[in-house]
Design a protein around this motif. Structure first.
Motif, PDB file in Angstrom:
ATOM      1  N   HIS A 145       0.734  -1.146  -0.060  1.00  0.00           N
ATOM      2  CA  HIS A 145       0.017   0.277   0.086  1.00  0.00           C
ATOM      3  C   HIS A 145       0.826   1.264  -0.142  1.00  0.00           C
ATOM      4  O   HIS A 145       0.583   2.142  -0.749  1.00  0.00           O
ATOM      5  CB  HIS A 145      -0.898   0.025   1.139  1.00  0.00           C
ATOM      6  N   GLU A 146       1.922   1.389   0.755  1.00  0.00           N
ATOM      7  CA  GLU A 146       2.822   2.370   0.875  1.00  0.00           C
ATOM      8  C   GLU A 146       3.438   2.621  -0.501  1.00  0.00           C
ATOM      9  O   GLU A 146       3.899   3.683  -0.829  1.00  0.00           O
ATOM     10  CB  GLU A 146       3.909   2.142   2.038  1.00  0.00           C
ATOM     11  N   GLN A 149       1.220   4.090  -2.982  1.00  0.00           N
ATOM     12  CA  GLN A 149       1.154   5.782  -2.543  1.00  0.00           C
ATOM     13  C   GLN A 149       2.309   6.384  -3.390  1.00  0.00           C
ATOM     14  O   GLN A 149       2.158   7.716  -4.006  1.00  0.00           O
ATOM     15  CB  GLN A 149       0.962   6.046  -1.095  1.00  0.00           C
ATOM     16  N   ASP A 150       3.315   5.931  -3.017  1.00  0.00           N
ATOM     17  CA  ASP A 150       4.562   6.542  -3.603  1.00  0.00           C
ATOM     18  C   ASP A 150       4.761   6.542  -5.144  1.00  0.00           C
ATOM     19  O   ASP A 150       4.746   7.482  -5.683  1.00  0.00           O
ATOM     20  CB  ASP A 150       5.886   5.592  -3.248  1.00  0.00           C
ATOM     21  N   SER A 152       1.768   6.356  -7.142  1.00  0.00           N
ATOM     22  CA  SER A 152       0.781   7.174  -7.636  1.00  0.00           C
ATOM     23  C   SER A 152       1.176   8.654  -7.527  1.00  0.00           C
ATOM     24  O   SER A 152       1.251   9.611  -8.412  1.00  0.00           O
ATOM     25  CB  SER A 152      -0.276   6.890  -7.223  1.00  0.00           C
ATOM     26  N   SER A 153       1.707   8.931  -6.257  1.00  0.00           N
ATOM     27  CA  SER A 153       2.126  10.451  -6.411  1.00  0.00           C
ATOM     28  C   SER A 153       3.262  10.634  -7.236  1.00  0.00           C
ATOM     29  O   SER A 153       3.400  11.969  -7.829  1.00  0.00           O
ATOM     30  CB  SER A 153       2.414  10.853  -5.016  1.00  0.00           C
TER      31      SER A 153
END
Ligand code: 5GP
Length: 267
Positions: A145-146, A149-150, A152-153
């Motif tokens: 999940h982390e 997040q990295d 997609s950003s």
């Protein structure tokens, strides 16, 4: 003389063992494939141009703080990169409807999207890179999940930067594909941008004429692919000689030259 060890041969690149542990040499071929390698051909000089374009893009991305695998370009067709554990996902960012999105949802090519879309595809030649949801990615452990997040950003930051970079040279960034990898420091890993960014994996349309300046010229038998790739490199200022006006102006070298050169007496 010992031959260097080949690690992997892909459709457009060959990877060789690098000079130091943790490094890889990425060799850019002229080979072009489409539709999961059902269509094969060559685009003369493509490897040389993609090597330069990708170097340019990765350097500029690192200047805005995107961590990438790029270390330096070695020669016309090769670059030295950090070895990563590749995350088995193709991350596609779209600004305008085109390609598989248009086909899947019946959207007219060229229609601007209400907002930027990020899609994920599983890297699998046998399965022909199926589209997957974040649920699948988490369920099968392809990325945490982390990490997502990295990813997609970073994908959004890359898109914002590249849209501006290409708009400045009258090119519309329709969509593109990114790949990411993990680098490990003992028990900790972090995600960095890997692979390449070039007209092989971006849709680039001339802002005024709408002409395609990317691999769709090959995919769709439009012809003129060599000229299209060259045009992108030319607009980015990459086709001049090594010391020509296309090179980035090195301000600190210029300043230190000024300091060591005695000022000319005023007339
Ligand atoms: P589409 O899904 O519309 O075929 O592709 C979307 C974008 O991602 C296009 O810019 C295309 O070039 C890039 N892309 C998607 N999959 C691949 C792939 O397997 N190889 C390459 N070179 N580009 C890809």
């Amino acid at each position: 003389m010992s031959r260097r060890r080949q690690i992997y041969e892909g459709k457009a690149k060959i990877l060789y063992e690098g000079p130091e542990p943790g490094t890889i040499i990425q060799y850019f071929k002229d080979d072009a494939t489409a539709f999961n390698a059902q269509k094969k051909g060559t685009i003369n000089g493509k490897g040389v141009i993609n090597n330069r374009i990708s170097e340019h893009v990765f350097l500029r991305l690192s200047h805005i703080g995107i961590p990438t695998h790029f270390i330096r370009r070695l020669n016309m067709r090769e670059q030295l990169v950090r070895q990563v554990e590749i995350i088995p996902l193709e991350v596609v960012v779209r600004n305008v409807a085109a390609g598989s999105l248009s086909k899947r949802l019946g959207l007219e090519e060229g229609e601007p999207l209400p907002h930027t879309l990020i899609e994920y595809y599983l890297k699998s030649d046998e399965l022909q890179d199926p589209m997957v949801a974040e649920e699948h990615i988490a369920c099968f452990g392809w990325a945490t999940h982390e990490e997502m997040q990295d990813i997609s950003s970073m994908a959004i930051r890359v898109n914002d930067f590249l849209c501006g970079m290409f708009a400045a040279i009258d090119i519309r960034l329709v969509d593109f594909k990114l790949e990411f990898g993990r680098i490990w420091d003992q028990d900790y890993s972090r995600v960095i941008l890997a692979d390449e960014i070039s007209p092989d994996n971006c849709r680039l349309w001339d802002m005024n004429s709408g002409e395609k300046l990317d691999k769709d010229r090959f995919r769709r038998d439009l012809g003129g692919e060599e000229e299209a790739y060259q045009e992108v490199a030319r607009r980015l200022g990459l086709l001049q000689g090594e010391d020509g006006p296309g090179e980035v102006f090195d301000l600190s070298a210029h300043r230190s030259k000024l300091r060591t050169t005695p000022a000319k007496p005023k007339k």
